[in-house]
Design a protein around this motif. Structure first.
Motif, PDB file in Angstrom:
ATOM      1  N   ASN A  12      53.474  -5.466 120.375  1.00 58.18           N
ATOM      2  CA  ASN A  12      54.918  -5.754 120.329  1.00 58.18           C
ATOM      3  C   ASN A  12      55.611  -5.393 121.634  1.00 58.18           C
ATOM      4  O   ASN A  12      56.517  -6.083 122.091  1.00 58.18           O
ATOM      5  CB  ASN A  12      55.573  -4.977 119.185  1.00 58.18           C
ATOM      6  CG  ASN A  12      55.185  -5.544 117.832  1.00 58.18           C
ATOM      7  OD1 ASN A  12      54.894  -6.731 117.709  1.00 58.18           O
ATOM      8  ND2 ASN A  12      55.162  -4.699 116.819  1.00 58.18           N
ATOM      9  N   ALA A  60      55.103  -8.027 124.110  1.00 60.44           N
ATOM     10  CA  ALA A  60      55.904  -9.220 123.851  1.00 60.44           C
ATOM     11  C   ALA A  60      57.392  -8.969 124.066  1.00 60.44           C
ATOM     12  O   ALA A  60      58.184  -9.904 124.077  1.00 60.44           O
ATOM     13  CB  ALA A  60      55.664  -9.710 122.425  1.00 60.44           C
ATOM     14  N   GLY A  61      57.785  -7.698 124.200  1.00 61.56           N
ATOM     15  CA  GLY A  61      59.181  -7.400 124.534  1.00 61.56           C
ATOM     16  C   GLY A  61      60.035  -6.936 123.385  1.00 61.56           C
ATOM     17  O   GLY A  61      61.267  -7.041 123.436  1.00 61.56           O
ATOM     18  N   ARG A  62      59.449  -6.436 122.335  1.00 62.02           N
ATOM     19  CA  ARG A  62      60.270  -5.978 121.212  1.00 62.02           C
ATOM     20  C   ARG A  62      61.114  -4.779 121.622  1.00 62.02           C
ATOM     21  O   ARG A  62      60.609  -3.808 122.179  1.00 62.02           O
ATOM     22  CB  ARG A  62      59.389  -5.611 120.018  1.00 62.02           C
ATOM     23  CG  ARG A  62      60.195  -5.356 118.766  1.00 62.02           C
ATOM     24  CD  ARG A  62      59.317  -4.847 117.656  1.00 62.02           C
ATOM     25  NE  ARG A  62      58.513  -5.901 117.068  1.00 62.02           N
ATOM     26  CZ  ARG A  62      58.897  -6.618 116.003  1.00 62.02           C
ATOM     27  NH1 ARG A  62      60.056  -6.381 115.435  1.00 62.02           N
ATOM     28  NH2 ARG A  62      58.110  -7.553 115.512  1.00 62.02           N
ATOM     29  N   GLU A  63      62.406  -4.875 121.325  1.00 61.40           N
ATOM     30  CA  GLU A  63      63.337  -3.863 121.822  1.00 61.40           C
ATOM     31  C   GLU A  63      63.129  -2.479 121.235  1.00 61.40           C
ATOM     32  O   GLU A  63      63.399  -1.472 121.889  1.00 61.40           O
ATOM     33  CB  GLU A  63      64.780  -4.298 121.552  1.00 61.40           C
ATOM     34  CG  GLU A  63      65.382  -5.033 122.740  1.00 61.40           C
ATOM     35  CD  GLU A  63      66.603  -5.841 122.347  1.00 61.40           C
ATOM     36  OE1 GLU A  63      67.314  -5.435 121.406  1.00 61.40           O
ATOM     37  OE2 GLU A  63      66.835  -6.886 122.983  1.00 61.40           O
ATOM     38  N   ALA A  78      62.822 -10.375 129.800  1.00 59.32           N
ATOM     39  CA  ALA A  78      63.220 -10.543 128.394  1.00 59.32           C
ATOM     40  C   ALA A  78      62.060 -11.197 127.637  1.00 59.32           C
ATOM     41  O   ALA A  78      61.213 -11.847 128.256  1.00 59.32           O
ATOM     42  CB  ALA A  78      64.467 -11.425 128.318  1.00 59.32           C
ATOM     43  N   PRO A  79      62.034 -11.039 126.322  1.00 54.80           N
ATOM     44  CA  PRO A  79      60.924 -11.613 125.547  1.00 54.80           C
ATOM     45  C   PRO A  79      60.709 -13.102 125.838  1.00 54.80           C
ATOM     46  O   PRO A  79      59.566 -13.542 126.008  1.00 54.80           O
ATOM     47  CB  PRO A  79      61.363 -11.419 124.087  1.00 54.80           C
ATOM     48  CG  PRO A  79      62.316 -10.288 124.115  1.00 54.80           C
ATOM     49  CD  PRO A  79      62.974 -10.302 125.462  1.00 54.80           C
ATOM     50  N   GLU A  80      61.809 -13.863 125.923  1.00 53.61           N
ATOM     51  CA  GLU A  80      61.652 -15.311 126.130  1.00 53.61           C
ATOM     52  C   GLU A  80      61.127 -15.622 127.530  1.00 53.61           C
ATOM     53  O   GLU A  80      60.371 -16.579 127.718  1.00 53.61           O
ATOM     54  CB  GLU A  80      62.954 -16.066 125.852  1.00 53.61           C
ATOM     55  CG  GLU A  80      64.154 -15.681 126.692  1.00 53.61           C
ATOM     56  CD  GLU A  80      64.955 -14.534 126.068  1.00 53.61           C
ATOM     57  OE1 GLU A  80      64.386 -13.743 125.280  1.00 53.61           O
ATOM     58  OE2 GLU A  80      66.159 -14.432 126.390  1.00 53.61           O
ATOM     59  N   ALA A 101      57.427 -15.137 127.409  1.00 55.28           N
ATOM     60  CA  ALA A 101      56.775 -16.259 126.732  1.00 55.28           C
ATOM     61  C   ALA A 101      56.675 -17.452 127.673  1.00 55.28           C
ATOM     62  O   ALA A 101      55.637 -18.098 127.773  1.00 55.28           O
ATOM     63  CB  ALA A 101      57.553 -16.628 125.478  1.00 55.28           C
ATOM     64  N   PHE A 141      51.763 -14.789 125.039  1.00 60.53           N
ATOM     65  CA  PHE A 141      51.902 -15.211 123.642  1.00 60.53           C
ATOM     66  C   PHE A 141      51.453 -14.094 122.725  1.00 60.53           C
ATOM     67  O   PHE A 141      50.388 -13.519 122.898  1.00 60.53           O
ATOM     68  CB  PHE A 141      51.040 -16.449 123.374  1.00 60.53           C
ATOM     69  CG  PHE A 141      51.101 -16.922 121.944  1.00 60.53           C
ATOM     70  CD1 PHE A 141      52.071 -17.829 121.544  1.00 60.53           C
ATOM     71  CD2 PHE A 141      50.190 -16.446 120.995  1.00 60.53           C
ATOM     72  CE1 PHE A 141      52.135 -18.259 120.218  1.00 60.53           C
ATOM     73  CE2 PHE A 141      50.250 -16.870 119.663  1.00 60.53           C
ATOM     74  CZ  PHE A 141      51.234 -17.782 119.284  1.00 60.53           C
ATOM     75  N   LEU A 142      52.298 -13.784 121.734  1.00 66.23           N
ATOM     76  CA  LEU A 142      51.911 -12.801 120.726  1.00 66.23           C
ATOM     77  C   LEU A 142      51.673 -13.504 119.395  1.00 66.23           C
ATOM     78  O   LEU A 142      52.571 -14.167 118.875  1.00 66.23           O
ATOM     79  CB  LEU A 142      53.010 -11.741 120.553  1.00 66.23           C
ATOM     80  CG  LEU A 142      52.824 -10.781 119.353  1.00 66.23           C
ATOM     81  CD1 LEU A 142      51.555  -9.952 119.491  1.00 66.23           C
ATOM     82  CD2 LEU A 142      54.036  -9.856 119.198  1.00 66.23           C
ATOM     83  N   GLY A 143      50.466 -13.362 118.879  1.00 66.74           N
ATOM     84  CA  GLY A 143      50.195 -13.801 117.512  1.00 66.74           C
ATOM     85  C   GLY A 143      50.492 -12.621 116.610  1.00 66.74           C
ATOM     86  O   GLY A 143      49.847 -11.586 116.696  1.00 66.74           O
ATOM     87  N   PHE A 144      51.527 -12.771 115.750  1.00 68.04           N
ATOM     88  CA  PHE A 144      52.030 -11.630 114.979  1.00 68.04           C
ATOM     89  C   PHE A 144      51.063 -11.193 113.876  1.00 68.04           C
ATOM     90  O   PHE A 144      50.452 -12.022 113.215  1.00 68.04           O
ATOM     91  CB  PHE A 144      53.366 -11.989 114.319  1.00 68.04           C
ATOM     92  CG  PHE A 144      54.545 -11.966 115.256  1.00 68.04           C
ATOM     93  CD1 PHE A 144      54.563 -12.756 116.397  1.00 68.04           C
ATOM     94  CD2 PHE A 144      55.644 -11.157 114.983  1.00 68.04           C
ATOM     95  CE1 PHE A 144      55.659 -12.740 117.252  1.00 68.04           C
ATOM     96  CE2 PHE A 144      56.742 -11.139 115.833  1.00 68.04           C
ATOM     97  CZ  PHE A 144      56.747 -11.931 116.973  1.00 68.04           C
ATOM     98  N   PHE A 174      63.582 -12.307 117.046  1.00 75.66           N
ATOM     99  CA  PHE A 174      62.530 -11.852 117.962  1.00 75.66           C
ATOM    100  C   PHE A 174      61.340 -12.817 117.953  1.00 75.66           C
ATOM    101  O   PHE A 174      60.779 -13.146 118.996  1.00 75.66           O
ATOM    102  CB  PHE A 174      62.068 -10.434 117.603  1.00 75.66           C
ATOM    103  CG  PHE A 174      60.921  -9.968 118.459  1.00 75.66           C
ATOM    104  CD1 PHE A 174      61.089  -9.805 119.838  1.00 75.66           C
ATOM    105  CD2 PHE A 174      59.672  -9.719 117.911  1.00 75.66           C
ATOM    106  CE1 PHE A 174      60.026  -9.405 120.647  1.00 75.66           C
ATOM    107  CE2 PHE A 174      58.610  -9.316 118.705  1.00 75.66           C
ATOM    108  CZ  PHE A 174      58.790  -9.156 120.073  1.00 75.66           C
ATOM    109  N   ARG A 204      62.268 -15.793 120.017  1.00 71.49           N
ATOM    110  CA  ARG A 204      62.304 -15.435 121.445  1.00 71.49           C
ATOM    111  C   ARG A 204      60.894 -15.255 121.990  1.00 71.49           C
ATOM    112  O   ARG A 204      60.602 -15.633 123.122  1.00 71.49           O
ATOM    113  CB  ARG A 204      63.119 -14.157 121.668  1.00 71.49           C
ATOM    114  CG  ARG A 204      64.607 -14.344 121.400  1.00 71.49           C
ATOM    115  CD  ARG A 204      65.360 -13.050 121.620  1.00 71.49           C
ATOM    116  NE  ARG A 204      65.555 -12.757 123.035  1.00 71.49           N
ATOM    117  CZ  ARG A 204      65.979 -11.582 123.497  1.00 71.49           C
ATOM    118  NH1 ARG A 204      66.216 -10.588 122.662  1.00 71.49           N
ATOM    119  NH2 ARG A 204      66.142 -11.399 124.790  1.00 71.49           N
ATOM    120  N   GLY A 261      59.635 -18.240 123.426  1.00 66.67           N
ATOM    121  CA  GLY A 261      60.237 -18.790 124.637  1.00 66.67           C
ATOM    122  C   GLY A 261      61.654 -19.307 124.458  1.00 66.67           C
ATOM    123  O   GLY A 261      62.257 -19.841 125.389  1.00 66.67           O
TER     124      GLY A 261
END
Ligand SMILES: Nc1ncnc2c1ncn2[C@@H]1O[C@H](COP(=O)(O)OP(=O)(O)OP(=O)(O)O)[C@@H](O)[C@H]1O
Ligand SMILES: [Mg+2]
Lengths: 251, 437
Positions: free
Chosen positions: A47, A50-53, A73-75, A78, A83-86, B389, B392, B395
């Motif tokens: 996480n 991927a940039g989770r705050e 930033a997360p975007e 990306a 890429f994060l597969g959750f 999230f 985001r 992308g």
């Protein structure tokens, strides 16, 4: 240049230290696996990348293809190819997978100053990837993950990865909940993205997926650090003995 | 006396002779009695139970004037976005309260379908209107409805003979052009479906320009035995306009009404739906959506009267509120004593995009019978941070993620709109209200 380089990373969640001194480097073309007991911080690491705050970095650095990943930033991450597969993919009512992926794909194209794909070309691209995973035609038009089974959600994560073609894929327990056939398809998908320009970080509890993708390295995350690294033999050892024998090393 | 009431009373005195139906005693008397009721009831105030959330000061403070109606130099191009794709719908266009024939298009109406101006009908064959004069379902607190009854200058009269099916949708567009002096318009439309008839009627309200005006609208729907009506209402007037309107539906046995309302415009927009299910196996499916931003105040009310045993209602109302907007949903389901085998469902779901936005969502069940299956639910939430999230991480920037989630929230109601050409038009109209773009 490494695709991913993590140096002395310390991360807290809600002021509770979870990662304390993670070191990791992925070279282009490599697949690494991270294993470790429940609650050891594997998802926290994923996480964070991927940039989770909620994940607070208290020390350390992370570089992605030489970029300071933590400043993005997360975007932006990306779009730059992360890429994060959750582990727990989120349900998005009313938004189809096709719609999400079209927005995501074109956001990435714009970021890279490449032409956007028109609706028809994109539909074909999407259809081809879905076909590879054996997904039914209406799948793409269903709202993202809504009412999907656990295994279907994981397949949807993989579909998104195949469409977005990341340079760094972080797959958090992509194998959990998959039946045997789906596992083979997912392994195939991961192998399809194995090329000298990319790297993959696989988080898993079981060697069965690793057997099919043959990771270059296997790491154990425990006590907030990577305490031991090895090859597939390490994964097999863990399968046989569990994590108990590593506890001394961890402390 | 309140200024608006005064203006209205003067209008009735001064323009009485010009109001359509003046020569017919029944209509003239109906207008006068309605004016008396309006004067007795007075305009709504927040002391009245069903108006307690509705700001009413604008009613006493602003001076709305009557306008001779009609249009000056309107170009059909101006209307392009306001009409569902040309050639795919029949349409009547009303400008500042009066029908504009040059802007309308009724080519190819099938036999057995009557679509015309209420004003013309009241003048030429008032007896055709008489049966529908007192057909409102509404109860008390209806001072504004009474004003409409007293002063309506025009509207659409639609009648389908038994068994007739209207294959293309019929759109009624009520357009107000802004003036320096804000005007009041009071359209009344009547849609009657004979036994087994079927139609889709789209009623839409819009403003040309950004100004204030007041629309006090009323629509009467009558569904004969086994008739099917898809009534779609789009309230998208200027963000400075005020709109209070009601749809009054009476349904005979085995008829089916889909009543959809999409409210996006107006400084204040209040819509009431009143349905009387008056025959066995009659069912209604009210859907509603409001999308409000800025300082808008949007209200949707529904009153479903299960007057007959074996009737069904299924309602789904959604609200999206941003900025400092206020939303109200009030849904009353009434089942009198002795009425049996009722199914009534009501759901309201609301999304607050800002912590300064407010919603009052109130289901009100007045059930005086045991043989009733009744479900209701109300939710209020904000956008799911996990979902933001997730998007985001694929992308999408935060703004785009939020927009997509809002669109996803309203999509269910939008998808129920058929055919696609109407659905896409509604989606575009919602988009031009920005929140969902
Ligand atoms: N929001 C939060 N608030 C408090 N603690 C949290 C929060 N999120 C995670 N944690 C804690 O952080 C620790 C690490 O969690 P994480 O999800 O990273 O573990 P994991 O290694 O992925 O476990 P698993 O194998 O079960 O998926 C756990 O102790 C968890 O309870
Ligand atoms: Mg985890």
């Amino acid at each position: 240049m490494n695709i991913l380089e993590i140096r002395n990373l310390h991360v807290s969640v809600q002021r509770k230290p979870i990662l304390c001194g993670v070191e990791l480097a992925l070279q282009p073309g490599e697949i690494h696996a991270i294993m470790g007991p429940n609650g050891s911080g594997k998802s926290t690491l994923a996480n964070l990348l991927a940039g989770r705050e909620e994940c607070q970095v208290t020390a350390g650095e992370v570089f992605y293809q030489g970029l300071d990943l933590l400043s993005l930033a997360p975007e932006e991450r990306a779009r730059a190819g992360v890429f994060l597969g959750f582990q727990h993919p989120v349900e998005i009512p009313g938004v189809s997978t096709a719609r999400l992926l079209k927005e995501a794909f074109n956001a990435r194209q714009r970021y890279r100053r490449l032409p956007e794909m028109d609706a028809i070309a994109f539909r074909d691209h999407l259809g081809a990837q879905a076909g590879k995973l054996g997904l039914p035609a209406d799948w793409l038009l269903r709202p993202v993950n809504v009412g999907f089974s656990g295994g279907e959600k994981k397949r949807n994560e993989l579909l998104q990865m195949l469409v977005l073609e990341p340079h760094l894929a972080i797959l958090d327990e992509i194998d959990s909940g998959l039946d045997i056939d789906a596992l083979a398809l997912v392994a195939e998908g991961i192998n399809a993205l194995r090329d000298p320009g990319r790297a993959t970080l696989l988080i898993t509890h079981y060697p069965r997926l690793l057997d099919r993708v043959a990771p270059d390295r296997v790491h154990v995350l425990m006590g907030g650090r990577i305490i031991v690294s090895g090859d597939m033999a390490l994964a097999r050892e863990l399968e046989r003995q569990g994590y108990g024998w590593l506890e001394e090393v961890a402390t | 006396m309140n200024a608006l009431l005064q203006v209205c009373q003067q209008q009735l005195l001064a323009a009485d002779a010009q109001l359509p139906g003046h020569d017919a005693l029944s209509i003239r008397r109906f207008r006068q009695e309605a004016m008396q009721r309006a004067l007795q009831t007075g305009l709504p105030t927040q002391q009245m139970e069903h108006w307690k959330y509705t700001p009413t000061r604008w009613l006493t403070e602003s001076a709305y004037a009557f306008h001779a109606g009609g249009c000056v130099g309107l170009d059909p191009e101006d209307l392009k976005a306001l009409l569902v794709a040309r050639g795919q719908v029949h349409h009547l266009v009303f400008v500042n309260g009066l029908l504009s024939l040059p802007l309308s298009g009724l080519d190819g109406l099938p036999a057995g379908v009557q679509v015309e101006s209420m004003a013309r009908l009241a003048r030429e064959s008032p007896e055709a209107l008489e049966p529908w004069l007192g057909s409102d379902v509404t109860g008390a607190d209806q001072g504004l409805a009474a004003l409409n009854q007293a002063l309506w200058p025009d509207g659409a009269f639609v009648r389908l003979a038994s068994g007739v099916q209207l294959s293309q949708p019929l759109q009624l567009l009520f357009l107000t052009t802004s003036f320096r002096e804000p005007i009041v318009t009071l359209p009344w439309s009547v849609v009657i479906l004979g036994e087994g008839a079927r139609a889709q009627v789209i009623e839409s309200y819009a403003t040309l320009g950004q100004g204030d005006h007041f629309t006090n609208a009323r629509t009467t729907l009558v569904l004969g035995q086994g008739a099917q009506l898809d009534h779609l209402l789009l309230l998208a007037e200027s963000d400075r306009a005020h709109h209070v309107g009601s749809v009054q539906a009476t349904q005979l046995g085995a008829s089916r009404l889909a009543a959809r309302v999409f409210a996006v415009g107006g400084a204040l927009t209040r819509h009431e739906l009143h349905v009387a299910l008056a025959g066995a196996e009659a069912e209604c499916h009210p859907d509603g959506l409001f999308v409000a931003g800025g300082r808008q105040h949007l209200e949707l009310h529904s009153w479903i009267h299960h007057l007959h045993s074996h009737t069904r209602s299924q309602q789904w109302f959604k609200g999206v509120l941003d900025g400092e907007a206020r939303g109200v949903f009030n849904g009353v389901v009434r089942v009198p004593q002795g009425v049996r085998e009722i199914q009534a469902r009501q759901q309201t779901d609301n999304l607050l995009l800002s912590d300064r936005a407010e919603i009052a969502a109130k289901p009100q069940l007045e059930i005086h019978s045991d043989a009733v299956q009744c479900h209701h639910g109300a939710t209020v939430g904000s956008l799911d941070a996990e979902a933001i999230f997730y998007l985001r991480s694929r992308g999408l920037d935060e703004e785009c993620a939020r927009k997509l989630l809002v669109q996803g929230f309203i999509d269910v109601l939008l998808q129920r709109v058929q055919p696609a050409v109407v659905r896409e038009w509604i989606a575009r109209r919602l988009n031009s209200g920005e929140v969902a773009s």
